[in-house]
Design an enzyme around this catalytic site. Structure first.
Site, PDB file in Angstrom:
ATOM      1  CB  VAL A  73      -1.202   2.965   5.146  1.00  0.00           C
ATOM      2  CG1 VAL A  73      -1.755   1.854   6.000  1.00  0.00           C
ATOM      3  CG2 VAL A  73      -2.298   3.985   4.839  1.00  0.00           C
ATOM      4  N   GLY A  74       2.079   2.527   5.342  1.00  0.00           N
ATOM      5  CA  GLY A  74       3.221   1.659   5.657  1.00  0.00           C
ATOM      6  C   GLY A  74       3.873   2.052   6.976  1.00  0.00           C
TER       7      GLY A  74
ATOM      8  CB  CYS B 260       2.761   0.268  -7.112  1.00  0.00           C
ATOM      9  SG  CYS B 260       3.114  -1.441  -7.550  1.00  0.00           S
TER      10      CYS B 260
ATOM     11  CD  GLU C 254       6.877  -5.777  -1.828  1.00  0.00           C
ATOM     12  OE1 GLU C 254       7.215  -4.951  -2.684  1.00  0.00           O
ATOM     13  OE2 GLU C 254       7.573  -6.755  -1.513  1.00  0.00           O
TER      14      GLU C 254
ATOM     15  N   GLY D  21       0.825  -1.203   0.000  1.00  0.00           N
ATOM     16  CA  GLY D  21       0.000   0.000   0.000  1.00  0.00           C
ATOM     17  C   GLY D  21       0.856   1.248   0.000  1.00  0.00           C
TER      18      GLY D  21
HETATM   19  P1  NAD Z   1      -3.409   2.345   1.345  1.00  0.00           P
HETATM   20  O1  NAD Z   1      -2.080   2.410   2.007  1.00  0.00           O
HETATM   21  O2  NAD Z   1      -4.350   3.452   1.529  1.00  0.00           O
HETATM   22  O3  NAD Z   1      -4.183   1.013   1.827  1.00  0.00           O
HETATM   23  C1  NAD Z   1      -3.573  -0.260   1.865  1.00  0.00           C
HETATM   24  C2  NAD Z   1      -4.233  -1.097   2.951  1.00  0.00           C
HETATM   25  O4  NAD Z   1      -4.074  -0.447   4.209  1.00  0.00           O
HETATM   26  C3  NAD Z   1      -5.729  -1.281   2.748  1.00  0.00           C
HETATM   27  O5  NAD Z   1      -6.064  -2.600   3.068  1.00  0.00           O
HETATM   28  C4  NAD Z   1      -6.347  -0.298   3.722  1.00  0.00           C
HETATM   29  O6  NAD Z   1      -7.581  -0.734   4.234  1.00  0.00           O
HETATM   30  C5  NAD Z   1      -5.327  -0.260   4.846  1.00  0.00           C
HETATM   31  N1  NAD Z   1      -5.318   1.037   5.539  1.00  0.00           N
HETATM   32  C6  NAD Z   1      -5.625   2.260   5.026  1.00  0.00           C
HETATM   33  N2  NAD Z   1      -5.481   3.217   5.969  1.00  0.00           N
HETATM   34  C7  NAD Z   1      -5.094   2.579   7.103  1.00  0.00           C
HETATM   35  C8  NAD Z   1      -4.802   3.023   8.432  1.00  0.00           C
HETATM   36  N3  NAD Z   1      -4.874   4.314   8.763  1.00  0.00           N
HETATM   37  N4  NAD Z   1      -4.432   2.103   9.328  1.00  0.00           N
HETATM   38  C9  NAD Z   1      -4.344   0.805   8.997  1.00  0.00           C
HETATM   39  N5  NAD Z   1      -4.618   0.333   7.764  1.00  0.00           N
HETATM   40  C10 NAD Z   1      -4.993   1.200   6.828  1.00  0.00           C
HETATM   41  O7  NAD Z   1      -3.097   2.087  -0.196  1.00  0.00           O
HETATM   42  P2  NAD Z   1      -4.127   2.016  -1.391  1.00  0.00           P
HETATM   43  O8  NAD Z   1      -4.705   3.362  -1.631  1.00  0.00           O
HETATM   44  O9  NAD Z   1      -5.046   0.874  -1.192  1.00  0.00           O
HETATM   45  O10 NAD Z   1      -3.149   1.628  -2.602  1.00  0.00           O
HETATM   46  C11 NAD Z   1      -2.410   2.573  -3.318  1.00  0.00           C
HETATM   47  C12 NAD Z   1      -0.993   2.654  -2.811  1.00  0.00           C
HETATM   48  O11 NAD Z   1      -0.419   1.361  -2.739  1.00  0.00           O
HETATM   49  C13 NAD Z   1      -0.103   3.452  -3.753  1.00  0.00           C
HETATM   50  O12 NAD Z   1       0.788   4.224  -2.998  1.00  0.00           O
HETATM   51  C14 NAD Z   1       0.661   2.369  -4.497  1.00  0.00           C
HETATM   52  O13 NAD Z   1       1.895   2.777  -5.018  1.00  0.00           O
HETATM   53  C15 NAD Z   1       0.825   1.343  -3.439  1.00  0.00           C
HETATM   54  N6  NAD Z   1       1.012   0.032  -4.030  1.00  0.00           N
HETATM   55  C16 NAD Z   1       2.214  -0.583  -3.914  1.00  0.00           C
HETATM   56  C17 NAD Z   1       2.413  -1.798  -4.519  1.00  0.00           C
HETATM   57  C18 NAD Z   1       3.723  -2.522  -4.425  1.00  0.00           C
HETATM   58  O14 NAD Z   1       3.745  -3.701  -4.735  1.00  0.00           O
HETATM   59  N7  NAD Z   1       4.812  -1.894  -4.024  1.00  0.00           N
HETATM   60  C19 NAD Z   1       1.379  -2.406  -5.223  1.00  0.00           C
HETATM   61  C20 NAD Z   1       0.170  -1.745  -5.323  1.00  0.00           C
HETATM   62  C21 NAD Z   1      -0.014  -0.526  -4.711  1.00  0.00           C
END
Ligand code: NAD
Length: 486
Positions: free
Chosen positions: A212-213, A264, A230, A208
């Protein structure tokens, strides 16, 4: 939809709505007990789970294609090549390789351990949490899941709440194909996921955003839980003067617009000279028209933006720089046209945040050196692309920069190779997966040395008091020169 789906959800329907009760405790407890029973460790059990995953993919192919079409307007073929086939390949490889991967790995020994057995045992961590985003909701849930199950773990999967149809299929259909005492799907948005993260897991695999990471890593730190992150970021794409503009434009436009740019590893912005920009812009226009027609909105091959929030964010980015291609949007359809921006300043939002949409800014640089400086001034990207007929230019870019993944004269095709690790570096993430790398990520590599219960005469040499002769002998026996190859 919210709460845990899996065994027990039918038994505890009101659990979640009861204030003060922990909606996750029972399920997590059950999975922990299943892991402690040792059930997940045998190769047979692991293979049965992987076969279940394989059947899930095969028996529900049409449902999965429809799901992705509803969430992201993905054409069936796009879903196949970017999600379903890649998942199936991972399952097939894991099934073929499971016995080899699980084998103890003998290691080189020194003289002191010559009569012993030294090896690495790959053992499961235990209870693993997989958190996934919405842009490739099946791929990014199932590919890590393959690794976690192959490695013999119990798994809690938390799909994104934004790709609602995929979330429903993962929660309602997938568990039927797996042993539900060892696998559960948990649903919820940020707040509920925050509660989930208060629990202790043995490994957390997160895909993600970087924002959030950091939350996930902080939560994991409380329990000293290891993590794979990731993440995303801005992926540079350098276009050298020495290249064929149409070939480059085809490749850049295709990989930028795939899944409506919500990838991503998509090329996020182009770095090139003003001269190359003048040749590239018409070539990009020609590629976009060839791929998506004169009215891209009516193309079956162009996806849509996941939701209104992201649509608004992207529409705001259209005001950066100057639009030379596209620029149209339609809120009622969550449509953003394939767009190219020029005269973009580094300080503008489109160059400050990950774009994650079909918008491609072009930033001018005067030379390869200036492009490398531009890239190195910023965070290490998840992916870096370079286009040039000169292998020297490609190699210089490779040698003088760092990124999670790298491609010369190509887009993110490396994702189709299970033989390559997929990972970020620096702010784009940590840890790796795909193929055997997934198995290794989800396995603790346990260092093992098995010695003899007898042979004490030989071992006596290491005990004090140390005579000169004994010291010399021991020093020699421990030296690296005494290590043997396997
Ligand atoms: P996100 O970080 O918003 O969400 C990812 C996960 O985290 C979801 O399951 C969500 O429910 C959970 N989440 C969201 N907010 C949270 C919080 N405050 N506390 C705990 N959990 C929470 O990401 P997204 O919008 O779903 O995806 C887009 C992002 O992911 C982009 O930055 C993209 O580059 C990245 N991404 C990376 C890869 C990779 O393999 N490196 C692949 C796809 C997407």
């Amino acid at each position: 939809m919210s709460g845990i789906k899996g065994p027990g959800s039918a038994k505890d329907p009101g659990l979640e709505s009861t204030p003060g009760m922990d909606p996750f405790a029972d399920t997590l407890q059950r999975l922990r007990e299943a892991f402690s029973s040792g059930r997940t460790r045998s190769a047979e059990f692991r293979a049965a789970q992987l076969n279940g995953l394989s059947r899930f993919l095969r028996e529900n192919k049409q449902l999965l294609q429809e799901t992705l079409a509803r969430d992201l307007h993905k054409a069936a073929f796009h879903s196949d090549i970017s999600e379903l086939i890649l998942c199936q390949n991972e399952v097939d490889l894991a099934l073929r390789s499971l016995h080899t991967w699980m084998k103890d790995e003998p290691v080189a020994k020194n003289l002191v351990t010559q009569l012993d057995s030294a090896f690495i045992r790959k053992e499961p961590f235990g209870l693993v949490l997989i958190l996934t985003p919405w842009n490739y909701p099946l791929n990014l849930s199932l590919v890590p899941l393959v690794g976690a199950l192959a490695a013999g773990n119990c798994v809690v999967l938390k799909p994104s709440e934004m790709s609602k149809c995929a979330e429903r299929v993962l929660a309602e259909v997938l568990p039927r194909y797996l042993d539900q005492s060892c696998f559960a799907v948990v649903l919820g948005g940020p707040e509920k996921t925050g509660k989930l993260l208060e629990h202790e897991f043995d490994y957390i695999f997160f895909t993600g955003s970087s924002r959030v990471g950091k939350i996930v890593m902080a939560a994991a730190a409380k329990h000293l839980t290891p993590v794979t992150l990731e993440l995303g970021g801005k992926n540079p794409c350098y276009v050298d003067d020495n290249c064929d503009p149409q070939t480059v434009a085809n490749r850049v436009a295709f990989f930028r617009c795939f899944n409506a740019g919500q990838t991503c590893v998509a090329p996020d912005y182009v770095l090139c000279s003003p001269e190359m920009q003048a040749r590239l812009v018409p070539a990009l226009q020609s590629a976009i028209t060839r791929f998506y027609g004169n009215d891209p909105q009516s193309s079956q091959d162009l996806g849509r933006i996941i939701n209104e929030k992201h649509f608004q964010r992207l529409r705001d980015l259209l005001s950066c720089g100057r639009v030379v291609i596209g620029g149209q949007s339609d809120e009622s359809d969550l449509y953003i046209a394939p767009t190219v921006l020029v005269d973009v300043q580094e300080t503008e939002p489109v160059m400050q945040e990950e774009i994650f949409g079909p918008i491609l800014p072009i930033v001018n640089v005067r030379s390869l050196g200036q492009a490398i400086d531009f890239i190195n001034r910023r965070e290490k990207p998840l992916a870096l692309y370079v286009f040039s007929k000169s292998s020297q230019v490609v190699n210089q870019m490779l040698d003088r920069t760092s990124s999670g993944n790298f491609a010369g004269n190509e887009g993110f095709t490396y994702l189709t190779l299970t033989s390559l690790p997929f990972s970020g570096v620096g702010k784009s993430g940590m840890g790796r997966y795909h193929g055997k790398f997934s198995f290794d990520t989800f396995s603790h590599h346990r260092a093992c040395l098995l010695s003899h219960s007898g042979l004490e005469m030989l071992k006596n040499i290491r005990y004090p008091p140390y005579s000169d002769c004994r010291q010399k002998l021991l020093t020699w026996a421990l030296g690296s020169h005494s290590c043997n190859l396997l």
